[in-house]
Scaffold this active site. Structure first.
Site, mmCIF file in Angstrom:
data_model
loop_
_atom_site.group_PDB
_atom_site.id
_atom_site.type_symbol
_atom_site.label_atom_id
_atom_site.label_comp_id
_atom_site.label_asym_id
_atom_site.label_seq_id
_atom_site.Cartn_x
_atom_site.Cartn_y
_atom_site.Cartn_z
ATOM 1 N N GLY A 152 -25.257 -10.947 58.601
ATOM 2 C CA GLY A 152 -26.205 -10.355 57.437
ATOM 3 C C GLY A 152 -25.227 -10.235 56.380
ATOM 4 O O GLY A 152 -24.163 -10.863 56.282
ATOM 5 N N LYS A 181 -26.582 -20.779 55.722
ATOM 6 C CA LYS A 181 -26.596 -20.289 54.370
ATOM 7 C C LYS A 181 -25.333 -20.541 53.736
ATOM 8 O O LYS A 181 -25.207 -20.846 52.669
ATOM 9 C CB LYS A 181 -26.710 -18.594 54.379
#
Length: 339
Positions: A144, A199
């Protein structure tokens, strides 16, 4: 996991490992923090803080740094793996002989192994397969948008914990959760790992755009089209599409592509300004996972026959020395198509 206060081992004494160890020890859990560099560990003990990575943030009394894997892992009900992906397998293999037979192990590493194209969860499963006596060990991940410094400073943060068992995910959720660190659960381990690792590649791309002095429009386009590439890779690996709209996907993508604390974005910034990857890495003392992960995902996309134009250009820039401006022009000059 025992109902008694669990003993926790954190493997990796960098910024993220130390930050998570501080969080858990701050809740009163006995935490043993392992690092491979004895001098670094001795400094943690003498200073009472990780002055190299998190200066000014005190280590709680129940946090015990150690250079011994055996001392760190023996008796631990929860083991947290927080070492770089390129040494993950070696460190994990070394600690297996000391693992309790019924512990939970959580990877907090956002990367893909270059040589095997395995996620860290896959690496752990592969290594444990040779030990039938450890078949009860459960493997999970935590992912996260979470800069280590902000977590250590107790700034509001939300992440996701993933296990195959929803019940186990809930138990680990309870261990990590605080009034500033909110934890959600998932059973989509593959999706959490793919999004968390990919990412970093997109953060390099966003940094390149910023280094070339392009504006907010370009960054927004990169993030959005990068998310599309992430989703295509996830679909090819049978991940849950919803995961990519969550914290480990869109959430971490936004943070890492825009935040000034992002090491991967900083790599991209320097590339965009004309510096070589060799020069950039020589100036860094913390690992930017995206550099190695770019190669892993490039190879994986070829293997799975997934279209990843932004990833491809980042690979060409890092590994083939392609000019950044030319890479942007090649992206913009691709054949027009529906979104």
């Amino acid at each position: 996991m025992s109902n008694l206060t669990p003993s926790i081992a954190v493997i990796g004494a960098g910024s993220w490992g130390t930050s998570l160890a501080i969080l858990l020890a701050g809740k009163g859990y006995p935490v043993r923090l392992w690092g491979h560099n004895k001098e670094h560990i001795d400094r943690l003990i003498s200073d009472g803080e990780n002055s190299r990575y998190l200066p000014g943030i005190s280590l709680p009394e129940s946090l015990y740094p150690t250079p011994s894997l055996e001392k760190a892992v023996l008796g631990a009900q929860l083991v947290l793996m927080v070492v770089p992906s390129h040494v993950f397998r070696t460190v994990f293999r070394d600690l297996i002989p000391f693992l309790p037979i019924d512990c939970q192990i959580v990877s907090a590493v956002k990367g893909i192994e270059n040589s095997t194209l395995s996620t860290m969860h896959m690496v752990m499963a592969q290594e444990l397969a040779a030990y039938p006596a450890l078949a009860l060990i459960e493997l999970g991940v935590i992912s996260g948008p979470s800069f280590a410094k902000e977590v250590a400073q107790k700034q509001p943060t939300a992440v996701t914990v993933g296990f195959a068992s929803a019940d186990t995910a809930k138990k680990v959720q309870d261990i990590f959760s605080t009034d500033y660190f909110r934890v959600y659960t998932s059973t989509d381990i593959d999706g959490l790992e793919i999004s968390g690792a990919f990412k970093n590649v997109m953060a390099i791309a966003a940094g390149i755009s910023d280094g070339l002095s392009y504006g907010s429009n370009a960054r927004a386009a990169l993030i959005t089209r990068g998310l599309a590439e992430m989703q295509r890779l996830g679909a090819a690996m049978n991940a849950d599409p919803a995961t990519f709209a969550g914290l480990s996907g869109l959430g971490d993508l936004l943070l890492t592509c825009t935040g000034d604390l992002s090491r991967n974005r900083n790599v991209g910034l320097q590339l965009g300004k004309g510096h070589s990857i060799e020069h950039i890495e020589s100036e860094m003392f913390m690992v930017a996972e995206g550099v190695k992960t770019t190669k892993s995902f490039y190879d994986l996309a070829r293997k799975l026959d997934v279209e990843t134009p932004i990833l491809d250009e980042v690979y060409h820039i890092i590994y083939e020395g392609k000019d950044c401006s030319q890479a942007v022009q090649d992206l913009l000059g691709r054949k027009l198509k529906p979104e």
